[in-house]
Design an enzyme around this catalytic site. Structure first.
Site, mmCIF file in Angstrom:
data_model
loop_
_atom_site.group_PDB
_atom_site.id
_atom_site.type_symbol
_atom_site.label_atom_id
_atom_site.label_comp_id
_atom_site.label_asym_id
_atom_site.label_seq_id
_atom_site.Cartn_x
_atom_site.Cartn_y
_atom_site.Cartn_z
ATOM 1 N N HIS A 141 0.816 -1.344 -0.034
ATOM 2 C CA HIS A 141 0.089 -0.081 0.130
ATOM 3 C C HIS A 141 0.920 1.409 -0.243
ATOM 4 C CE1 HIS A 141 0.747 0.019 4.536
ATOM 5 N NE2 HIS A 141 0.151 1.075 4.427
ATOM 6 N N LYS A 194 0.455 5.506 -1.982
ATOM 7 C CA LYS A 194 0.466 6.681 -1.231
ATOM 8 C C LYS A 194 0.787 8.098 -2.165
ATOM 9 C CE LYS A 194 1.651 4.950 3.285
ATOM 10 N NZ LYS A 194 0.551 5.370 4.205
ATOM 11 N N GLU A 224 7.222 5.010 13.564
ATOM 12 C CA GLU A 224 5.837 4.761 14.016
ATOM 13 C C GLU A 224 5.752 4.929 15.494
ATOM 14 O OE1 GLU A 224 3.449 2.327 11.535
ATOM 15 O OE2 GLU A 224 5.024 0.978 11.793
ATOM 16 N N HIS A 238 7.468 -2.295 1.885
ATOM 17 C CA HIS A 238 7.447 -0.871 1.883
ATOM 18 C C HIS A 238 8.724 -0.035 1.710
ATOM 19 C CE1 HIS A 238 3.639 -1.827 3.210
ATOM 20 N NE2 HIS A 238 3.746 -1.990 4.461
ATOM 21 N N LYS A 298 8.700 0.530 15.662
ATOM 22 C CA LYS A 298 7.562 0.876 16.463
ATOM 23 C C LYS A 298 8.011 1.423 17.517
ATOM 24 C CE LYS A 298 5.394 -2.087 13.547
ATOM 25 N NZ LYS A 298 4.422 -1.558 12.632
HETATM 26 C C1 BG6 Z 1 1.815 -2.434 7.550
HETATM 27 C C2 BG6 Z 1 2.525 -3.170 8.666
HETATM 28 O O1 BG6 Z 1 2.006 -3.090 6.216
HETATM 29 O O2 BG6 Z 1 2.014 -1.055 7.164
HETATM 30 C C3 BG6 Z 1 2.348 -2.523 9.963
HETATM 31 O O3 BG6 Z 1 2.191 -4.567 8.651
HETATM 32 C C4 BG6 Z 1 2.448 -0.856 9.675
HETATM 33 O O4 BG6 Z 1 3.124 -2.808 10.905
HETATM 34 C C5 BG6 Z 1 1.933 -0.087 8.545
HETATM 35 O O5 BG6 Z 1 2.017 -0.119 10.915
HETATM 36 C C6 BG6 Z 1 2.204 0.945 8.233
HETATM 37 O O6 BG6 Z 1 1.231 1.600 7.251
HETATM 38 P P1 BG6 Z 1 0.896 3.130 7.251
HETATM 39 O O7 BG6 Z 1 0.130 3.359 5.961
HETATM 40 O O8 BG6 Z 1 0.126 3.432 8.556
HETATM 41 O O9 BG6 Z 1 2.117 3.774 7.300
#
Ligand code: BG6
Length: 503
Positions: free
Chosen positions: A188, A192, A226, A250, A350
């Site tokens: 995903h 963005k 995060e 990612h 995290k």
């Molecule tokens: C997910 C991970 O793919 O992406 C999560 O499994 C992570 O651990 C998340 O928190 C982060 O996505 P975003 O869009 O909130 O940055």
């Protein structure tokens, strides 16, 4: 990256396996609802949610209504709009492991085809635990539902495999049933808004690309930090760790977009070819160098915004002696003409003090400094800072004279801040769903990309598994991460860049 315009596609039927799950509630359904409101769905569409729970249509729609109200970026739903949308939603029980239970889905699809008198695109969405992806594909085939390859697609969520071997095996199984052109592997981050803009920024400005190489760039940082912990995902996360959960997908995708060569055309396979080239050119880290090229961490308890939070080992469903990393930093090189010798530093973790996804390109010093009087302030190196979230901006840091009678230097920013322009930025899932409807795979991962990305992380994964971290937990919640990650970058004379606080 829709280029086809709104509302023009063929009729479409979404079949969502895991139709009552978390992903459907938080991401997929709010995205579909927003696309509906903004006129991005075709006039004729149907959404068939499916899961193992026996539910009435009404109960299913009501559950979605509260989920969409809670998670949609447009806030609470307006009832007339919801009713118009909900009329397209059906619920059908199916047991993923039993092909026989898939047959009613076929019947529902046939009913739509007949009443529309048109052949719709069929999009199967696997919003389920990863070990079910191939089971679903197999049972779609057994139930005779794979349909025409031109119009049938399958969307597969991450994680795609748990290591190289399992990813290869999953690709093999999916490719027995679907062609590559039908498989949409989601990452995903690629949906963005700012991430999509990196390609536009690099390849539509003639002044950028000539600087985008080892002659001008000193190093690059890709940082995804995060504030959240692992919440209720302990079972999954304790077997994964951030190397699998974030870096393999990612961060390496961001890396590819930053490092790729210009594609000859903006079409899926061209773009994806150039990204695979980057992964193939990456220097594989030898086991003897892993300690020097990487850092890992695990959070202990601490205070976040005035609340005490648990350490990782005390989280629900986590082994109290867990060796799983909640933080990872890597130093990577690309062995090609453009990037030879230029370090790329990646970090993610995290429970850090801030949530921010930021790419920083640090340019080299001026080759000869004529402002060498100390009072003038030596010129700082130029920096390009691409902020993906939560702030969305692209900022160029340049040197400039401070107005006045003396020749003194200071840093000034040229900033493109999305908040000055975009009021209503689509969520990543909206972009990706429109692309799946349009049959555009540019922002989805191809089989070889996923496998090459696994090859990059495998040596580290294996090393970390064999060599337990003795010092875990080694950073406290709400900190900037473990000291060894500071040391990783400090050894080269650099430091991690943090965004300045918004004024
Ligand atoms: C997910 C991970 O793919 O992406 C999560 O499994 C992570 O651990 C998340 O928190 C982060 O996505 P975003 O869009 O909130 O940055």
């Amino acid at each position: 990256m829709a280029i086809s315009g709104k509302n023009k596609a063929n009729p479409v039927i979404f079949i969502i396996f895991g139709g009552t799950g978390d992903l459907t509630n938080r991401k997929i359904m709010p995205a579909l609802y927003n696309l509906f409101l903004d006129n991005w769905l075709p006039e004729k569409f149907a959404i068939i949610g499916s899961s193992y729970t026996k539910l009435s249509e009404e109960a299913y729609r009501n559950g979605l209504l509260s989920a969409v109200s809670q998670f949609s970026r447009k806030g609470k739903v307006v009832h007339e709009q919801w009713d118009a949308f909900a009329a397209h939603i059906q619920y059908q029980y199916a047991d993923i492991a039993d092909a026989e239970t898939f047959r009613p889905l076929g019947k529902l699809m046939d009913d739509y085809k007949n009443s529309w008198n048109q052949t719709p695109s069929i999009i199967y969405y696997c919003a389920v635990a990863p070990h079910f992806f191939s089971v679903i594909a197999g049972n779609i085939s057994k139930a005779g539902l794979e349909n025409d390859p031109e119009t049938t697609r399958i969307i597969v969520e991450k994680p795609f495999g748990t290591d190289l071997e399992s990813a290869v095996e999953l690709n093999r199984k999916l490719l027995c049933i679907f062609q590559e052109s039908q498989i949409y592997r989601i990452d995903h981050y690629l949906g963005k808004e700012v991430v999509q803009n990196i390609m536009a920024f690099r390849f539509s400005n003639s002044i950028i690309e000539p600087l985008w190489n080892r002659n001008f760039i000193e190093h690059v940082q890709i940082s995804v930090t995060e504030q959240i912990g692992i919440g209720t995902r302990g079972k999954y996360f304790d077997n994964a760790g951030v190397l699998r959960d974030m870096i393999q997908n990612h961060l390496l995708q961001l890396f590819c977009i930053m490092a790729m060569e210009p594609p000859v055309d903006f079409i899926a396979d061209e773009v994806r070819n150039r990204k695979v080239d980057v992964l193939k050119a990456m220097r594989k880290i030898e086991p003897g160098k892993i300690e020097m090229m990487s850092a890992r961490g695990q959070y202990s308890s601490g205070w976040v915004e005035g609340k005490e939070v648990a350490g990782y080992r005390e989280e629900q469903d986590v082994d109290p002696k867990s060796n799983t990393e909640t933080y990872a930093a890597l130093k990577l090189y690309v062995d090609n003409w453009r990037w030879q010798g230029i370090p790329f530093y990646l970090r993610t973790g995290k429970r850090l003090f801030r949530t921010a996804s930021v790419i920083t390109i640090q340019f080299r010093e001026v080759p000869h400094n004529i402002f060498n009087n100390e009072e003038m302030g030596a010129p700082k190196k130029n920096r390009l800072v691409i902020s993906i979230q939560p702030d969305m901006s692209i900022r160029f840091e340049l040197q400039s004279k401070i107005p006045g009678l003396e020749m003194n230097l200071n840093t000034v920013d040229i900033v493109f801040d999305y908040s000055d322009h975009e009021k209503d930025t689509p969520e990543a899932y909206e972009t990706l769903l429109v692309d799946a409807i349009d049959g555009d795979q540019t922002l989805f991962m191809r089989a070889d990309q996923v496998e090459e990305a696994w090859k990059v992380v495998m040596p580290i994964l294996n090393y970390w598994q064999k060599n337990k971290a003795q010092e875990f937990p080694n950073y406290s919640a709400d900190s900037s991460g473990p000291e060894n990650a500071e040391a990783l970058i400090a050894r080269d004379g650099f430091h991690w860049f943090n965004l300045p606080d918004k004024k």
